[in-house]
Design a protein around this motif. Sequence first.
Motif, short mmCIF file in Angstrom:
data_model
loop_
_atom_site.label_atom_id
_atom_site.label_comp_id
_atom_site.label_asym_id
_atom_site.label_seq_id
_atom_site.Cartn_x
_atom_site.Cartn_y
_atom_site.Cartn_z
N GLU A 50 132.55 65.69 97.63
CA GLU A 50 133.41 64.63 97.11
C GLU A 50 132.59 63.57 96.37
O GLU A 50 133.03 63.03 95.35
N VAL A 51 131.38 63.28 96.88
CA VAL A 51 130.49 62.35 96.17
C VAL A 51 130.22 62.87 94.76
O VAL A 51 130.29 62.13 93.77
N ALA A 79 125.50 68.58 96.46
CA ALA A 79 126.91 68.76 96.81
C ALA A 79 127.15 69.93 97.75
O ALA A 79 128.21 70.03 98.36
N ARG A 94 133.40 62.70 92.49
CA ARG A 94 133.66 61.34 92.02
C ARG A 94 132.65 60.92 90.95
O ARG A 94 133.01 60.31 89.94
N PHE A 95 131.38 61.26 91.18
CA PHE A 95 130.34 60.88 90.23
C PHE A 95 130.53 61.59 88.89
O PHE A 95 130.31 61.01 87.82
N HIS A 146 126.17 54.69 92.95
CA HIS A 146 127.29 55.53 93.38
C HIS A 146 126.90 56.75 94.22
O HIS A 146 127.79 57.44 94.73
N VAL A 147 125.61 57.03 94.34
CA VAL A 147 125.17 58.20 95.11
C VAL A 147 124.35 57.73 96.32
O VAL A 147 123.39 56.98 96.15
N PRO A 148 124.72 58.15 97.53
CA PRO A 148 123.98 57.70 98.72
C PRO A 148 122.51 58.08 98.65
O PRO A 148 122.16 59.14 98.10
N PHE A 200 121.52 61.62 99.81
CA PHE A 200 122.25 62.72 99.20
C PHE A 200 121.30 63.87 98.87
O PHE A 200 120.30 63.69 98.18
N PRO A 225 123.75 65.27 91.00
CA PRO A 225 124.99 64.68 91.54
C PRO A 225 126.24 65.03 90.75
O PRO A 225 127.33 64.59 91.11
N ALA A 285 131.96 65.78 102.49
CA ALA A 285 131.82 64.47 101.84
C ALA A 285 130.82 64.53 100.70
O ALA A 285 130.94 63.78 99.72
N ASP A 286 129.82 65.40 100.81
CA ASP A 286 128.81 65.50 99.75
C ASP A 286 129.42 66.05 98.46
O ASP A 286 129.08 65.61 97.36
#
Length: 382
Positions: free
Chosen positions: A40-41, A31, A44-45, A23-25, A28, A86, A37-38
Amino acid sequence: MDFTMGEAATALRGELRGLVEEHVPPDFLGAFTDDPADLEVAQRFCRLLAERGLLCMAWPEEYGGRDASIWEQTVVREEMWAHHEPRGAQYMGVNWVGPTIMRHGTPQQRRKHLPPIARGEVIWCQGFSEPDAGSDLASLRTAARPDGDGWLVSGQKIWTSYATMAQWCFLLARTSRGERKQQGLTIFLVPMSDPAIEVRPIPCMMGPHHLNEVFFDDLRVTEADVLGTVGEGWKVVQEVLSYERVGIARYARCERLLQAAPEALGDRWDDLPAELRGRWARMLTHCRRARLLAYRVVSLQSEGTIKPGDAAAYRIAVTRLDQESAEVLMEIVGAAPPEGPEGAWFRAEVEDHWRYSQASTVASGSIEMQRILLSRSLLAAS
């Protein structure tokens, strides 16, 4: 020394690493970058961890946890910090804001604040440091003057990480003056959406969101916003800082990067000077030292016997490790620049680690203050 904590902890680490990989690019870097977008990652995580019961494992079930051991929560903490945190800013709410509200909050405050933290839905910031009261926090000037059935808070805070994104602030202000400057301080839980609060970001090499100025212009607060007892906030702050300092498991991130170096460099690893590889090995040893000190503090916390000197000893070790390992890693990258996709990932990680490490001996209380706390503890015990 067995650092694995047993089969259950090993399985938990595997589960967490699998979730990070899925789930984490791979690129990354946390945040708190210029790219929304970071964040938001991370959000969500964080919600994903909450849904799986992994965000606040050691919390009581009644507050959204799993009544897990403090050692299972330590595993989560280490894996998150090793993989660029994350969870975003949630470690603050999970590690000490929530637990502090559990211990000192009213039933209404617990009902209001704990469920959103446990669900990973809210971000907190810490209104402590001021321009003339950073390491000497008790000298703060932000004041809450009586006004009817409450107070009006005016003053300025600085550093205040995540203030631009936070929904709530754990605010320390002076409500009265006593014989000692530590007397007369009170903690308020205040919404950052209040128009009496202004946030001004401070650009820095660590990236956005880490440093901010926060101004309070007659912020209205009442008894319902007070955490604990009016005028006795310093006792809570001492407890909070101990939990905060051990909650930042930077040793896990240092160790992951140090162990990644030989693979990232490949055949070029053998070309490094022997002295540099020796320092690399020494840093791995220092990682284990910091980890052991962290485990000692975690054990004391579980017994309710932690003192400021205990957390200070750990904080001294981990902040020095942060900076010294960053210097070694930067020298490794400079002496034998890694190539290929793995090398590009490693360079970016090391550079980010170095930038962040520059503030480590100042953040959460300067290393000089930690040494004073440790010295006082040792003298009191002698």
